[in-house]
Design a protein around this motif. Structure first.
Motif, PDB file in Angstrom:
ATOM      1  N   UNK A 416       0.766  -1.044  -0.008  1.00 50.25           N
ATOM      2  CA  UNK A 416       0.010   0.158   0.047  1.00 50.25           C
ATOM      3  C   UNK A 416       0.963   1.279   0.000  1.00 50.25           C
ATOM      4  N   UNK A 417       2.005   1.122   0.558  1.00 52.16           N
ATOM      5  CA  UNK A 417       2.953   2.459   0.823  1.00 52.16           C
ATOM      6  C   UNK A 417       2.053   3.586   1.010  1.00 52.16           C
ATOM      7  N   UNK A 418       1.579   3.657   2.406  1.00 48.74           N
ATOM      8  CA  UNK A 418       1.033   4.849   2.970  1.00 48.74           C
ATOM      9  C   UNK A 418       1.684   6.192   2.970  1.00 48.74           C
ATOM     10  N   UNK A 419       0.785   7.352   2.686  1.00 47.79           N
ATOM     11  CA  UNK A 419       1.622   8.384   2.724  1.00 47.79           C
ATOM     12  C   UNK A 419       0.612   9.356   3.516  1.00 47.79           C
ATOM     13  N   UNK A 420       0.882  10.006   4.417  1.00 47.17           N
ATOM     14  CA  UNK A 420       0.167  11.030   5.224  1.00 47.17           C
ATOM     15  C   UNK A 420      -0.091  12.314   4.464  1.00 47.17           C
TER      16      UNK A 420
END
Length: 465
Positions: A416-420
């Motif tokens: 998913x490679x989450x980025x805020x």
């Protein structure tokens, strides 16, 4: 004859409505926006794309949102080789490059601009026209005026690509430029990797080069970083190191501060590094030991870098050497050494660039541990994914941790490679939740829970203390 004319007109209209395989910059695509309830956590997920069109987000080391906060830039095969933007409110999708790009997409935080590398057209450089080796090492840095592009696209008054795209400059063939590109915090310089030959020219003669490390036979040096001024096209050299350089990123809040890694394809002897753009201040960002598997570092605030210290390997039986490991997750080969087990502290770690203090913000209680990480610039939140594609949110003030979303399929083409988001209210991921083939990815937004956003703290921790 009338029937033939009607059919011809219908087919012509249909063709005009279809997105062209060579669509021009600014071409619009209909909204695919869908709101889906997470089947496990109940979190409402907003899918900004929902068709199997080869979507993927920009890597979590880089910015995702345009400076006005309205658009996300992403990679897609809607038009092969071109980048797209999606409006978070309307769901409109717009093509934002023409002529292709390579490597990392760089979305400016302070201006409505996009920067990327591109290989010059075959006939654009007479010197390289008949020299394939040199041509492959020459790169153009291209700037896109997104504000003008979005306005003309909405008005239906698109112009030629050179109205929106500007070539900032071309790298010298002898530099062998390529790979990741990173836009400086002042948005004046673009940093990039150079070839081993170029890196070697800038090393001290007595420098001992590192050899490959680990079973993937990667990591040998030298490596180097150079930069181009996006306004003048001027080139400057930054630094050479005796190992292979991987991801390059910058501190968006501090001009001239660069973060990069020693790339081995897995555990590195010393993963994280930092340097100033004039070549000074080269040092390990987080000095690690042989038992620490450090990976996926990302600058999250003016003074902080988040990273994962992996806890995904299990010691086998009664073995006490730490070298025998087993398990289902990647990186189980003993050739990686004793790293990655939970015999030592692991989890989502945050390093302060100024004080050099490291804190563990959180860790899953079982399974792989956290893998790709991000955080909010205000210091409130940290976020990470694990090998099962679960998304975990951490309140850095209380140390509370929750599974925010899951069901993104372990068969997905990527993590998913989450980025805020810059305002700390939401997280962007790439997800295969909606894909029929269980692999293709879509762009998805996960909100920080409203009750968490409303929290107040009696004694809040200072994010940069």
């Amino acid at each position: 004859m009338k029937q033939f004319t009607i059919i011809t007109l219908f087919l012509s209209s249909f063709i005009l409505l279809m997105p062209s395989a060579n669509a021009q910059i600014g071409t619009r695509f209909p909204s695919e926006k869908k709101v889906v309830k997470d089947p496990v956590t109940g979190t409402m997920l907003t899918f900004l794309t929902s068709k199997p069109m080869g979507d993927s987000k920009i890597y979590q080391t880089h910015n995702q949102w345009t400076s006005d906060g309205q658009w996300l830039i992403f990679r897609s095969n809607r038009v092969k080789g071109e980048a797209m933007a999606v409006n978070e409110q309307t769901g409109d999708i717009v093509q934002v490059t023409e002529g292709g790009y390579t490597g990392m997409l760089n979305v400016a935080r302070n201006s409505m601009k996009l920067y990327f590398f591109r290989k010059p057209p075959n006939d654009s450089n007479a010197e390289n026209k008949n020299n394939k080796r040199r041509q492959s090492t020459v790169m153009q840095v291209v700037e896109v005026d997104l504000a003008k592009l979005f306005a003309d696209s909405k008005a239906g008054k698109l112009k030629k690509a050179n109205v929106y795209q500007r070539i900032c400059g071309t790298t010298p063939p002898e530099m062998g430029a390529g790979g990741d590109m990173a836009l400086d915090g002042d948005e004046n310089w673009a940093y990039f990797r150079v070839s081993k030959d170029e890196a070697r020219r800038h090393l001290a003669p007595d420098t001992k080069l590192e050899e490959d490390f680990g079973p993937r036979n990667m990591g040998a040096g030298p490596g180097g970083i150079a930069a181009m001024n996006v306004h003048t096209g001027d080139i400057k050299y930054v630094v050479s190191v005796p190992f292979q350089i991987g991801h390059i990123q910058t501190n968006p809040w501090v001009a001239g501060e660069i973060i990069f890694c020693w790339e081995t394809g897995g555990k590195s002897p010393q993963r994280t590094w930092t340097v100033i753009s004039d070549g000074s201040g080269l040092r390990p960002l987080y000095p690690e030991s042989e038992y620490e598997w450090v990976t996926h570092e990302a600058v999250i605030s003016k003074d902080e870098v988040a990273m994962a210290i992996m806890g995904h390997r299990k010691v086998q039986g009664n073995d006490t050497s730490g070298t025998a490991v087993s398990g289902a997750n990647p990186g189980q080969e003993a050739a990686w050494g004793p790293s990655g087990t939970r015999e030592k502290p692991t989890g989502l770690a945050i390093v302060n660039l100024r004080t050099r203090e490291m804190r563990i913000a959180g860790q899953t209680k079982s399974g792989s541990g956290l893998w790709h990480v991000s955080g909010s610039p205000d210091g409130r939140w940290a976020v990470g994914d694990d090998f099962s594609r679960g998304i975990y949110l951490i309140d850095r003030q209380t140390d509370e941790m929750m599974l925010l979303s899951t069901g993104h399929k372990t068969t997905a083409a990527d993590h998913p490679h989450p980025t805020m988001s810059p305002d700390g209210t939401k997280i962007q991921i790439q997800s295969a939740m909606l894909s029929e083939d269980n692999r293709s990815l879509n762009i998805c937004i996960i909100p920080v829970p409203e009750d968490w956003l409303k929290r107040t703290y009696n004694n809040p921790k200072e994010a940069t203390e």
